[in-house]
Write a protein that holds these residues in place. Structure first.
Motif: not given
Length: 535
Positions: A496-506
Motif C-alpha cells: 500500500n505504501v509503495l503504490i500510494e505515491p504513484l497512483w494515490g490512496a484510492v
C-alpha cells in the motif's frame, strides 16, 4: 646549532604560538564617525560589524544599541560627542547627560542604512540576552546571506546556548559560505552541505550551476557536480528507508486492528462489523484517561498513554463480553443475523459517541516520548510517534502469542477453533471460551485505538476506516492465525505504501484489493490455514 640561535628560536616559537590580540575598540573615534558625513558613517557601520564578529563581550554589549540608535535617529551629536536620546546617557561613557542645544541627529543614507541594519542584526545575534531577539536578528541576516560578514555565524553558533537556534545558524552559515567571494570557501561549504543531504540542500547546490563560477572555474564545477551526486544518492537512500519505515508503521497499525478480529472470526466465524467501533472506543477511553489525569494528577499527564493501556483493554473487553452474552450468543447458528446484529451495534456505538462527545476530532496531548524525531539521511526522519505504534504492535504480538500458546485459555481457544464439537465432547466449555475470546479480541481492538490516538484523528467515524483493511488482513493471512495476520499486515502495509505515491490512496486500495482477490483464487484458505479448517 650556535648558542645564540636557540633563544632566538624559542622567542620566535612563542611569538607564533601567542594568539593575536584584537585591537581594543576606540569608542570615541567610533562615535565621531557615526556623527560624521556619509563616508565616515559607513566606516562606523563597518566598525560595528567588525565588533560583532571579533569584539569582546563587553565591547559588543556597548556597541549593540548604536546601530539601532542611528537607524531610529535616536543618536544626538553635539560638541561633547553624542547622546543616546531615549536612554538619556552619553554614547561613549554611558553616564547620564543631556544633549547640547545645537545637537543634531545624523541621517543614514540608503547605502549606509543597509549596512547599519546588518550591523544591528549582527550585534543582536551575538549579544541579545533574549532568544527571540537573537532569532529575529537571524531572520534579518537570512534575507541577505551574501552580505553576512565572514566568521560571524561561526562564532555565533559556537556561543549559542539554544540547540534549535544553533542549528539554524549553522544552516545559514552554509548558505552564506556557498555565496562567498572566496572559491576555496565555497568548495569547502559544498562539502559540508553534501554531508547532510536533503532536498533543501539539493536546491541550494543546484542553483550554483547558474553561477558564473560554474563555467569559469573547473574545480568549482567539479565540486558542485560531486556534491549534487552525493546529495541525490543520500536522498534516494532516505526515500527507500522512509518507504520501509512508513510501510512498517502502517503494517503495525493494520496488525493491531486485525488481530482481535482474527481471534473472533477464527473462533466463532462471526463477521464482527463493530470491530472498528471497538477501536474507536479504545481511543476515546484513552482521551478520557488523559482528561482525568489533567485534573487529578497533572504531573502524570505525559504518561497517559501508558496508564491508559489497562483501562482501554478492560473497558473494550467488557463491552465485547456484553455484546457476546446479550446478543451474539443467540445468533451463532444464523450468520446473516449475527452480521446484521454487529452492524447495528456499530451504528449504535457511533451515534452514542456522537451524542456524548460530539462529532469533532478529540484533542490529545503529545507526550515527549512520541514527539519529534531524529533525522537519519536525506529527508527520512525517524519519528517517535510511529516508532511508538511499531513498538506497541510488537508488544501486543508477543502478549497475544503468549496468551494463545502458553495459557489454558489459549489452549481452549485453539481447540474450539480446530473442532468445536470435539472440544465440547472432551469437556471444554465452548460458550465460555466464546465469551472470553470475544472479550480478548475486543480488548485488543481497544489497544489498537490507544496506539492510533497519537497518529490519527480520533472521531466517531475513525473505526470505519479500519474495518475493511482488517478483514483484508484476516482473510489473506488465514482465518484465526497469528502468523498469518502478521505476514498479511506486513505485506498489505508495504504494498500500500509503495503504490500510494504513484497512483494515490484510492487507487492503492483498489489495486491491493484486486491482488488479494487474485491470490485467494489460487489459495482460498489464505497464507496460513488452521488445520481443522482445511479438512
Amino acid at each position: 646549532m650556535k648558542s645564540w640561535r636557540l633563544p632566538l628560536l624559542l622567542v620566535s616559537v612563542l611569538l607564533l604560538a601567542t594568539p593575536a590580540v584584537a585591537e581594543p575598540l576606540d569608542r570615541t573615534s567610533l562615535i565621531a564617525a557615526l556623527c560624521g558625513g556619509a563616508g565616515q558613517m559607513g566606516e562606523g557601520a563597518s566598525t560595528l560589524i567588525a565588533t560583532a564578529v571579533s569584539g569582546s563581550a563587553e565591547e559588543r554589549a556597548w556597541a549593540a544599541p548604536l546601530a539601532r540608535a542611528v537607524l531610529d535617529r535616536d543618536l544626538a551629536c553635539d560638541t561633547s560627542g553624542a547622546v543616546l536620546v531615549q536612554s538619556g546617557v552619553d554614547a561613549v561613557s554611558r553616564t547620564p547627560r543631556e544633549a547640547g542645544e545645537k545637537a543634531r541627529k545624523p541621517l543614514a543614507s540608503l547605502k549606509n542604512r543597509a549596512t547599519f541594519e546588518l550591523a544591528d542584526a549582527a550585534l543582536a545575534l551575538r549579544s541579545a540576552p533574549d532568544i527571540a531577539a537573537r532569532a529575529a536578528a537571524l531572520k534579518t541576516l537570512e534575507r541577505r546571506p551574501a552580505n553576512v560578514p565572514e566568521g560571524l555565524l561561526e562564532v555565533a553558533a559556537a556561543s549559542e546556548p539554544d540547540a534549535g537556534l544553533r542549528e539554524q545558524i549553522d544552516t545559514l552559515a552554509q548558505t552564506a559560505a556557498l555565496n562567498s567571494s572566496d572559491p576555496a570557501a565555497r568548495i569547502r561549504a559544498l562539502s559540508r552541505v553534501a554531508d547532510t543531504p536533503s532536498r533543501r540542500a539539493l536546491t541550494k547546490v543546484s542553483a550554483l550551476t547558474k553561477d558564473p563560477a560554474y563555467t569559469a572555474n573547473a574545480e568549482f564545477r567539479q565540486a558542485v557536480d560531486a556534491a549534487t551526486a552525493r546529495i541525490e544518492r543520500g536522498i534516494a537512500i532516505g526515500d527507500v528507508l522512509a518507504t520501509l519505515y512508513n510501510g512498517l508503521s502502517f503494517a503495525s497499525i493494520l496488525f493491531m486492528a486485525a488481530i482481535g478480529l482474527a481471534i473472533i472470526f477464527g473462533l466463532m466465524g462471526v463477521i464482527n462489523l463493530a470491530q472498528g467501533e471497538l477501536i474507536m472506543i479504545g481511543a476515546y477511553v484513552t482521551w478520557l484517561v488523559q482528561q482525568g489525569l489533567r485534573y487529578a494528577a497533572p504531573s502524570l499527564l505525559d504518561w497517559y498513554l501508558i496508564i491508559a493501556i489497562p483501562v482501554a483493554f478492560l473497558v473494550t473487553a467488557a463491552i465485547g463480553i456484553a455484546i457476546e452474552a446479550a446478543l451474539l450468543r443467540h445468533l451463532y447458528k444464523r450468520p446473516l443475523m449475527s452480521l446484521l446484529a454487529t452492524w447495528a451495534v456499530s451504528l449504535f456505538l457511533i451515534n452514542l459517541v456522537r451524542v456524548i462527545f460530539g462529532t469533532q476530532n478529540m484533542q490529545f496531548e503529545t507526550p515527549f516520548y512520541v514527539s519529534g524525531g531524529v533525522p537519519v539521511i536525506g529527508d527520512f526522519i525517524f519519528t517517535w510517534n510511529r516508532m511508538f505504534a511499531i513498538g506497541f504492535a510488537v508488544v501486543t504480538l508477543a502478549l497475544t502469542w503468549a496468551i494463545v500458546r502458553k495459557t489454558p485459555l489459549g489452549l481452549n481457544i485453539r481447540a474450539v477453533t480446530q473442532n468445536r464439537d470435539m472440544a465440547a465432547c472432551i469437556g471444554i466449555p465452548t460458550r465460555r471460551v466464546d465469551m472470553m475470546a470475544f472479550g480478548l479480541g475486543s480488548g485488543l481492538a481497544g489497544l489498537a485505538g490507544l496506539a492510533l490516538s497519537p497518529i490519527y484523528s480520533v472521531n466517531p467515524q475513525m473505526g470505519q476506516n479500519f474495518i475493511i483493511d482488517s478483514f483484508m488482513v484476516v482473510v489473506l493471512g488465514g482465518v484465526g492465525t497469528i502468523a498469518g495476520t502478521v505476514v498479511a499486515a506486513l505485506g498489505i502495509g508495504q504494498i500500500n505504501v509503495l503504490i500510494e505515491p504513484l497512483w494515490g490512496a484510492v487507487a492503492a486500495k483498489v489495486i491491493v484489493l484486486l491482488m488479494i482477490i487474485a491470490f485467494l483464487q489460487w489459495r482460498p484458505e489464505g497464507l496460513f490455514a488452521v488445520k481443522g479448517r482445511r479438512k
